[in-house]
Write a protein that holds these residues in place. Structure first.
Motif, PDB file in Angstrom:
ATOM      1  N   ALA A 414       0.844  -1.203   0.000  1.00 17.48           N
ATOM      2  CA  ALA A 414       0.000   0.000   0.000  1.00 17.48           C
ATOM      3  C   ALA A 414       0.879   1.253   0.000  1.00 17.48           C
ATOM      4  O   ALA A 414       0.592   2.225  -0.718  1.00 17.48           O
ATOM      5  N   LEU A 415       1.958   1.219   0.797  1.00 19.92           N
ATOM      6  CA  LEU A 415       2.851   2.388   0.853  1.00 19.92           C
ATOM      7  C   LEU A 415       3.531   2.627  -0.493  1.00 19.92           C
ATOM      8  O   LEU A 415       3.633   3.765  -0.958  1.00 19.92           O
ATOM      9  N   VAL A 416       3.986   1.532  -1.123  1.00 24.34           N
ATOM     10  CA  VAL A 416       4.610   1.667  -2.448  1.00 24.34           C
ATOM     11  C   VAL A 416       3.601   2.268  -3.431  1.00 24.34           C
ATOM     12  O   VAL A 416       3.924   3.179  -4.213  1.00 24.34           O
ATOM     13  N   ALA A 417       2.373   1.775  -3.353  1.00 16.29           N
ATOM     14  CA  ALA A 417       1.324   2.293  -4.252  1.00 16.29           C
ATOM     15  C   ALA A 417       1.055   3.769  -3.973  1.00 16.29           C
ATOM     16  O   ALA A 417       0.861   4.561  -4.898  1.00 16.29           O
ATOM     17  N   VAL A 418       1.077   4.137  -2.694  1.00 13.61           N
ATOM     18  CA  VAL A 418       0.843   5.538  -2.331  1.00 13.61           C
ATOM     19  C   VAL A 418       1.980   6.420  -2.860  1.00 13.61           C
ATOM     20  O   VAL A 418       1.729   7.513  -3.403  1.00 13.61           O
ATOM     21  N   VAL A 419       3.208   5.932  -2.713  1.00 12.97           N
ATOM     22  CA  VAL A 419       4.357   6.702  -3.226  1.00 12.97           C
ATOM     23  C   VAL A 419       4.224   6.873  -4.738  1.00 12.97           C
ATOM     24  O   VAL A 419       4.403   7.967  -5.288  1.00 12.97           O
ATOM     25  N   LEU A 420       3.865   5.780  -5.396  1.00  9.66           N
ATOM     26  CA  LEU A 420       3.695   5.825  -6.853  1.00  9.66           C
ATOM     27  C   LEU A 420       2.573   6.792  -7.241  1.00  9.66           C
ATOM     28  O   LEU A 420       2.706   7.588  -8.177  1.00  9.66           O
ATOM     29  N   ALA A 421       1.483   6.731  -6.476  1.00  8.75           N
ATOM     30  CA  ALA A 421       0.344   7.622  -6.763  1.00  8.75           C
ATOM     31  C   ALA A 421       0.726   9.073  -6.520  1.00  8.75           C
ATOM     32  O   ALA A 421       0.330   9.967  -7.266  1.00  8.75           O
ATOM     33  N   THR A 422       1.494   9.298  -5.471  1.00  4.14           N
ATOM     34  CA  THR A 422       1.898  10.670  -5.167  1.00  4.14           C
ATOM     35  C   THR A 422       2.813  11.205  -6.268  1.00  4.14           C
ATOM     36  O   THR A 422       2.695  12.362  -6.684  1.00  4.14           O
ATOM     37  N   ALA A 423       3.719  10.333  -6.732  1.00  2.85           N
ATOM     38  CA  ALA A 423       4.627  10.772  -7.804  1.00  2.85           C
ATOM     39  C   ALA A 423       3.866  11.040  -9.097  1.00  2.85           C
ATOM     40  O   ALA A 423       4.264  11.883  -9.903  1.00  2.85           O
ATOM     41  N   SER A 424       2.768  10.326  -9.283  1.00  2.00           N
ATOM     42  CA  SER A 424       2.043  10.454 -10.554  1.00  2.00           C
ATOM     43  C   SER A 424       0.729  11.192 -10.380  1.00  2.00           C
ATOM     44  O   SER A 424      -0.204  10.991 -11.141  1.00  2.00           O
ATOM     45  N   VAL A 425       0.687  12.055  -9.360  1.00  2.00           N
ATOM     46  CA  VAL A 425      -0.594  12.634  -8.980  1.00  2.00           C
ATOM     47  C   VAL A 425      -1.228  13.473 -10.088  1.00  2.00           C
ATOM     48  O   VAL A 425      -2.442  13.564 -10.187  1.00  2.00           O
ATOM     49  N   ARG A 426      -0.403  14.038 -10.941  1.00  2.00           N
ATOM     50  CA  ARG A 426      -0.964  14.862 -12.012  1.00  2.00           C
ATOM     51  C   ARG A 426      -1.232  14.053 -13.277  1.00  2.00           C
ATOM     52  O   ARG A 426      -1.696  14.597 -14.277  1.00  2.00           O
ATOM     53  N   LEU A 427      -0.882  12.780 -13.249  1.00  2.00           N
ATOM     54  CA  LEU A 427      -1.035  11.971 -14.462  1.00  2.00           C
ATOM     55  C   LEU A 427      -2.369  11.240 -14.454  1.00  2.00           C
ATOM     56  O   LEU A 427      -2.828  10.789 -13.417  1.00  2.00           O
ATOM     57  N   ARG A 428      -2.945  11.117 -15.601  1.00  2.00           N
ATOM     58  CA  ARG A 428      -4.166  10.333 -15.759  1.00  2.00           C
ATOM     59  C   ARG A 428      -4.030   9.554 -17.069  1.00  2.00           C
ATOM     60  O   ARG A 428      -3.210   9.881 -17.906  1.00  2.00           O
ATOM     61  N   GLY A 531      -3.652   3.324  -2.837  1.00  2.00           N
ATOM     62  CA  GLY A 531      -3.246   2.687  -1.583  1.00  2.00           C
ATOM     63  C   GLY A 531      -4.086   1.452  -1.284  1.00  2.00           C
ATOM     64  O   GLY A 531      -3.545   0.386  -0.957  1.00  2.00           O
ATOM     65  N   LEU A 532      -5.401   1.586  -1.420  1.00  2.00           N
ATOM     66  CA  LEU A 532      -6.293   0.441  -1.167  1.00  2.00           C
ATOM     67  C   LEU A 532      -5.984  -0.697  -2.123  1.00  2.00           C
ATOM     68  O   LEU A 532      -5.903  -1.868  -1.733  1.00  2.00           O
ATOM     69  N   SER A 533      -5.800  -0.320  -3.379  1.00  2.00           N
ATOM     70  CA  SER A 533      -5.522  -1.321  -4.398  1.00  2.00           C
ATOM     71  C   SER A 533      -4.191  -2.024  -4.118  1.00  2.00           C
ATOM     72  O   SER A 533      -4.071  -3.245  -4.262  1.00  2.00           O
ATOM     73  N   GLY A 534      -3.199  -1.242  -3.672  1.00  2.00           N
ATOM     74  CA  GLY A 534      -1.893  -1.824  -3.335  1.00  2.00           C
ATOM     75  C   GLY A 534      -2.012  -2.800  -2.182  1.00  2.00           C
ATOM     76  O   GLY A 534      -1.420  -3.887  -2.206  1.00  2.00           O
ATOM     77  N   ALA A 535      -2.789  -2.426  -1.162  1.00  2.00           N
ATOM     78  CA  ALA A 535      -2.954  -3.308   0.002  1.00  2.00           C
ATOM     79  C   ALA A 535      -3.588  -4.634  -0.408  1.00  2.00           C
ATOM     80  O   ALA A 535      -3.127  -5.708  -0.017  1.00  2.00           O
ATOM     81  N   VAL A 536      -4.645  -4.549  -1.215  1.00  2.00           N
ATOM     82  CA  VAL A 536      -5.338  -5.774  -1.654  1.00  2.00           C
ATOM     83  C   VAL A 536      -4.404  -6.617  -2.527  1.00  2.00           C
ATOM     84  O   VAL A 536      -4.310  -7.842  -2.365  1.00  2.00           O
ATOM     85  N   ALA A 537      -3.688  -5.955  -3.445  1.00  2.00           N
ATOM     86  CA  ALA A 537      -2.757  -6.707  -4.307  1.00  2.00           C
ATOM     87  C   ALA A 537      -1.666  -7.362  -3.466  1.00  2.00           C
ATOM     88  O   ALA A 537      -1.306  -8.526  -3.702  1.00  2.00           O
ATOM     89  N   GLY A 538      -1.155  -6.638  -2.470  1.00  2.00           N
ATOM     90  CA  GLY A 538      -0.092  -7.186  -1.609  1.00  2.00           C
ATOM     91  C   GLY A 538      -0.570  -8.412  -0.856  1.00  2.00           C
ATOM     92  O   GLY A 538       0.135  -9.426  -0.763  1.00  2.00           O
ATOM     93  N   LEU A 539      -1.783  -8.315  -0.342  1.00  2.00           N
ATOM     94  CA  LEU A 539      -2.367  -9.448   0.385  1.00  2.00           C
ATOM     95  C   LEU A 539      -2.533 -10.644  -0.553  1.00  2.00           C
ATOM     96  O   LEU A 539      -2.185 -11.785  -0.210  1.00  2.00           O
ATOM     97  N   GLY A 540      -3.051 -10.359  -1.742  1.00  2.00           N
ATOM     98  CA  GLY A 540      -3.245 -11.429  -2.737  1.00  2.00           C
ATOM     99  C   GLY A 540      -1.917 -12.033  -3.162  1.00  2.00           C
ATOM    100  O   GLY A 540      -1.835 -13.244  -3.397  1.00  2.00           O
ATOM    101  N   GLY A 541      -0.886 -11.208  -3.237  1.00  2.00           N
ATOM    102  CA  GLY A 541       0.441 -11.700  -3.631  1.00  2.00           C
ATOM    103  C   GLY A 541       0.951 -12.737  -2.645  1.00  2.00           C
ATOM    104  O   GLY A 541       1.460 -13.802  -3.044  1.00  2.00           O
ATOM    105  N   THR A 542       0.799 -12.463  -1.355  1.00  2.00           N
ATOM    106  CA  THR A 542       1.269 -13.425  -0.347  1.00  2.00           C
ATOM    107  C   THR A 542       0.429 -14.701  -0.401  1.00  2.00           C
ATOM    108  O   THR A 542       0.952 -15.806  -0.265  1.00  2.00           O
ATOM    109  N   LEU A 543      -0.856 -14.527  -0.600  1.00  2.00           N
ATOM    110  CA  LEU A 543      -1.741 -15.693  -0.716  1.00  2.00           C
ATOM    111  C   LEU A 543      -1.298 -16.562  -1.912  1.00  2.00           C
ATOM    112  O   LEU A 543      -1.253 -17.795  -1.821  1.00  2.00           O
TER     113      LEU A 543
END
Lengths: 677, 259
Positions: A414-428, A531-543
């Motif tokens: 989630a943190l990695v996703a947040v960092v990525l989102a923050t870096a790309s905040v102006r991108l769509r 962030g939410l998406s990163g958390a869910v993906a991270g959880l799924g990755g370990t599973l």
């Protein structure tokens, strides 16, 4: 200085191919508004056929070139235009990206099925002999490959400049990027203009493909994927607009790579990680620093309002009574499935379904970010990998249970996703897709390699690291774990979707201008959904890692990020049930394909199935399964309505009138006649 | 000839300039709006009215000048922050949320305005529309005449109804300043007259200020207290509608009539 030039000159041929592909991307984008993700696959296709014809069919190089580059490459461009991209509404950026990605993963898979025994070594050079040194430049020998690349690139670029600047077709191509429909109002045959652009860019892709092939000595798709990223970087600095800037950056990148190779110590982390990450760093630099990239892909078509709205999902058009029946059926299916998994399910299918549950969790992250957030992330497998690797490392270093590690992994993802989102905040749209694929490639090349081992050994998941009997041979404990994790994730995703955040995201998807105008903080929404998406993906990755009993880089490579997107949009990206269907169909088809003779392609067939399934996204952005559900829902309800009408006729005009009838009548009235065809 | 800004101004725009590639779309514009006042902003196409709207709402950043709401500078403030201060807006090109129904448009607006969207509330399933929200939504829908289409998806509505949805979405947030950008565009004569009546009524009932950009001068004359005329990015006249329209400069620049 001599050293610098000595290191830099060999980079020119690489730079020429980067420049050519970048020019092709710019040309396609300028004329069609499509950033063609399939471009690397088009280049690979031509190089593959060219090498096949020369090495396996022993055709002369000239004949093979004509077939693979002059005929096949433009033909592929035309096919992509005619059958796919022409059908996509100009404003639908995600559909364009998904279609390109489908082709990117689909074309190499088709080739591997069709040409299983092809010799792909020593691809020939099209003009000059690779084994002859024609002259020396600042002490650097210049062989036939370098001369061929430079000559072919120069001729192509000059021809392109003439075409774009001094011909009527070039002028019309520049007009088409603003609005294909608008230039039609001026009497221009926009279809012909766009088709010409596709054919020319297809030719350039083919040319770049056959130029690149002899440089590496062996034809591998991974080289073409890397070529494409480098070309994306060059095209991004050119804001997908300026051909000279694209050429300049492309050539400079080629030179920089070989210069760095020359100066960096061999075998160091710099040469292995930083060097391979260079194109991605250049790409990220362009995305962050070039203002034009922030608005890339945003609709500029003045006639965009004539496009029909996207179709509703099946659940939105179901009559309440039918909705109740569907829900009951779902619960019955769920109970039957759970009981089967806990009692009689054969071992082989138990493993398959357990894997399906794990993939479903990962795919839910795509539902969040694409279905709800309206953004396309091409690094969801990477985020899953971040979760899995973190969980494994935490479990090992702290001596903790892997399930505890899974929670930490989800948090870190989630943190990695947040960092990525923050870096790309102006991108769509396009910019964000490029940013996320760049991030995925940086993780693949520079980070995962560093964390993929523990004390020099590859990471295996053992019973002792998980506990609770989860890795027991019968797999029932894992099933319970996976069901709990999936259920919790689905409930949370549904609550977010139906709550205020879901409404804000819906507003953002519908109109970011109006959403911010009513007080929605778009930046916060962007970061939150990532962030939410990163958390869910991270959880799924370990599973997924627990299910596979190993954490390795292959499972979470960037190419899987692309495949995952393709799989989920095929089934339905708008709903959690779409993610679950994607998870199960991904593993069930994989299992079914093991019964097919391996000479027919094996897993490549799976990729082909989904890649071509995803092409239906053009016609059905809600997903082909979701489309079919809506279709059958409407048919069933119309049938029900007809029966009720006939029974009403018998018992009197007012008999049996309920609120549900109104809904059914509305559905029948609103139903799309096209569905019946 | 900008109006001198006075102390009780709700909105004060001072010397605002916005250029696009060297062309000044808005060039040193100054004017103010008092609380509860209704101001018509008129002018020919390309006069800079929508650009000025975008500068006030924060969707564009002016190169020069200041914009204040209730004495608070809006410079550097994001669009969503300005909306939360009470600036409501409708758009020249309709901006609706295509996969939402009419009712959800209003609920999302209420929650965004008063920052009621919280992730934890969603996760705890506490985000269902409250009785108070439903009541307010019904009242606003009734006001704009969309009650019978509350649960209809906006993608099934025509342009005129979408404009009403935009208006309702802005009104439910109880703005202190409503900025309506060509709200009658796409409406027929009857609908335009009704819309004018609604605007006048809500403006009086809620006591909000309003800036109306409109090409239908009849509607402007009915709704506004004061009129500001723009041409080529500048304010060329302002005052009572009849006075302004009689101004030779306005007749020349806006109506293309020469004395």
């Amino acid at each position: 200085m001599q050293h610098l030039l000595g290191f830099g000159i060999p980079g020119v041929p690489y730079g020429c191919t980067y420049a050519l592909v970048a020019v092709g991307l710019v040309l396609t984008y300028q004329a069609t508004g499509v950033l063609n993700f399939a471009y690397g696959a088009q280049a690979y296709l031509s190089a593959f056929v060219f090498t096949y014809l020369v090495q396996n069919q022993h055709l002369p190089v000239g004949v093979a070139f004509v077939i693979s580059v002059v005929i096949l490459a433009p033909a592929v461009g035309l096919i992509l235009d005619r059958l796919l991209f022409r059908k996509i509404a100009p404003a639908n950026v995600i559909a364009k990206l998904v279609t390109g990605i489908s082709m990117l993963v689909g074309i190499p898979a088709v080739l591997s099925v069709l040409f299983t025994t092809s010799n792909q070594y020593n691809p020939p050079s099209i003009l000059f002999d690779p084994n002859v040194v024609y002259f020396h430049l600042v002490g650097t020998p210049i062989n036939g490959i370098a001369v061929t690349c430079v000559v072919a690139t120069a001729v192509t670029l000059i021809a392109l400049v003439v075409l774009m600047r001094w011909t009527n077709l070039g002028l019309q191509m520049r007009g088409a990027v603003e609005s294909r429909r608008l230039i039609e109002l001026d009497g221009v045959n926009s279809g012909r203009v766009v088709a010409s652009a596709w054919a020319i860019s297809g030719f350039i892709a083919g040319l770049a493909g056959v130029l690149l092939a002899p440089i590496y000595g062996q034809l591998q798709f991974s080289d073409y994927a890397a070529l494409m990223v480098a070309a994306f970087a060059a095209a991004a600095w050119a804001v997908l607009r300026s051909l000279p800037v694209a050429v300049l950056v492309g050539i400079l990148m080629g030179i920089t790579v070989t210069v760095l190779q020359g100066y960096l110590p061999v075998g160091s982390i710099w040469s292995s990680a930083a060097l391979t990450s260079l194109p991605f760093v250049v790409l990220v630099g362009a995305l962050l620093l070039v203002p034009g990239m922030r608005t890339l892909g945003q609709d500029k078509d003045p006639l965009a309002s004539v496009d029909p709205p996207p179709p509703p999902i099946a659940a939105a058009v179901r009559a309440p009574e039918f909705d109740r029946v569907i829900k009951i059926l779902w619960y019955v299916l769920l109970v039957a499935f759970s009981l089967s998994m806990l009692t009689w399910m054969p071992k082989i299918w138990e493993n398959v379904f357990n894997a399906g549950l794990a993939y479903s969790v990962v795919f839910l992250s795509i539902t969040l970010i694409t279905g709800m957030g309206g953004q396309l992330s091409l690094c969801q497998a990477t985020l899953a990998g971040v979760g899995a690797f973190t969980a494994a490392q935490v479990a090992d270093r702290l001596g903790a249970n892997l399930l505890v590690g899974a929670l930490v992994g989800a948090l870190v993802a989630a943190l990695v996703a947040v960092v990525l989102a923050t870096a790309s905040v102006r991108l769509r749209g396009l910019g964000l897709a490029l940013m996320t694929i760049a991030a995925a490639l940086v993780f693949d090349n520079a980070i995962f390699a560093q964390v993929a081992t523990i004390r020099g050994q590859s990471i295996n998941v053992t019973s002792s690291s998980v506990g609770f009997g989860i890795l027991n041979p019968n797999g029932r404990a894992f099933f319970v774990l996976a069901m709990v994790v999936l259920s919790v994730c689905v409930v949370l995703v549904l609550r977010v979707r139906n709550g205020s955040i879901g409404r804000f995201l819906g507003a953002m998807r519908g109109s970011s201008t109006a959403a911010s105008g009513i007080g929605v903080n778009l930046t916060w929404m962007h970061v939150l959904v990532f962030g939410l998406s990163g958390a869910v993906a991270g959880l799924g990755g370990t599973l997924l890692a627990i299910n596979q009993q190993a954490v390795n880089t292959q499972t979470f490579s960037w190419s899987f990020s692309l495949v995952f997107v393709v799989v989920v949009v095929t089934t339905g990206v708008s709903t959690p049930e779409g993610a679950i269907q994607a998870g199960f169909s991904f593993v069930v088809l994989q299992q079914l394909l093991t019964y097919v003779p391996s000479r027919l392609g094996g897993n490549s067939l799976l990729v082909i199935l989904f890649a071509f399934g995803a092409l239906t996204y053009v016609a059905h952005p809600e997903g082909i399964l979701e489309f079919q559900k809506r279709r059958w829902t409407m048919r069933f309800e119309r049938l029900l309505l007809r029966q009720r009408t006939s029974s009403t006729d018998i018992s009197g005009p007012d008999a049996g009138a309920t609120a549900g009838d109104g809904q059914l009548a509305r559905v029948a009235a609103d139903s799309d006649p096209a569905l019946d065809r | 000839m900008a109006l001198t800004a006075n102390a009780e101004a709700l909105l004060r725009v001072s010397e605002v300039t916005k250029t696009f590639g060297g062309v000044a779309a808005v060039d040193g514009v100054s004017f103010s709006v008092r609380p509860g006042e209704s101001v018509g902003l008129v002018g020919p196409n390309g006069a800079g009215k929508t650009t000025l709207f975008n500068c006030v709402c924060g969707q564009l950043r002016p190169e020069r000048g200041t914009i204040e709401l209730n004495g608070r500078s809006l410079n550097g403030m994001a669009t969503f922050e300005r909306a939360r201060l009470g600036i409501g807006r409708t758009y020249q090109r309709v901006e609706v949320f295509s996969d939402m129904n009419v009712r959800d448009h209003l609920i999302v607006s209420v929650r965004a305005r008063w920052r009621q969207g919280r992730l934890w509330r969603d996760l705890c399933n506490l985000s269902k529309p409250t009785a108070d929200e439903r009541e307010r939504v019904d009242a606003v829908l009734d006001l704009v005449g969309l009650s019978d289409r509350a649960d209809t998806s906006v993608s099934a509505l025509g342009l005129g109804s979408c404009r009403l949805v935009e208006l309702a979405r802005a009104l439910i947030a109880e703005p202190v300043l409503l900025m309506a950008d060509e709200p009658s565009s796409g409406l027929d004569v009857h609908e335009t007259r009704e819309l004018g009546a609604v605007l006048r009524q809500v403006q009086r009932d809620q006591g909000m200020a309003m800036i109306l950009v409109e090409h239908d001068l009849e509607m402007v004359a009915e709704v506004v207290d004061r009129t500001v005329v723009m041409n080529l990015g500048q304010v060329v006249a302002e005052g009572h509608f009849d006075t302004v329209m009689a101004d030779p400069i306005v007749r020349s620049a806006y109506l293309g009539l020469h004395e």
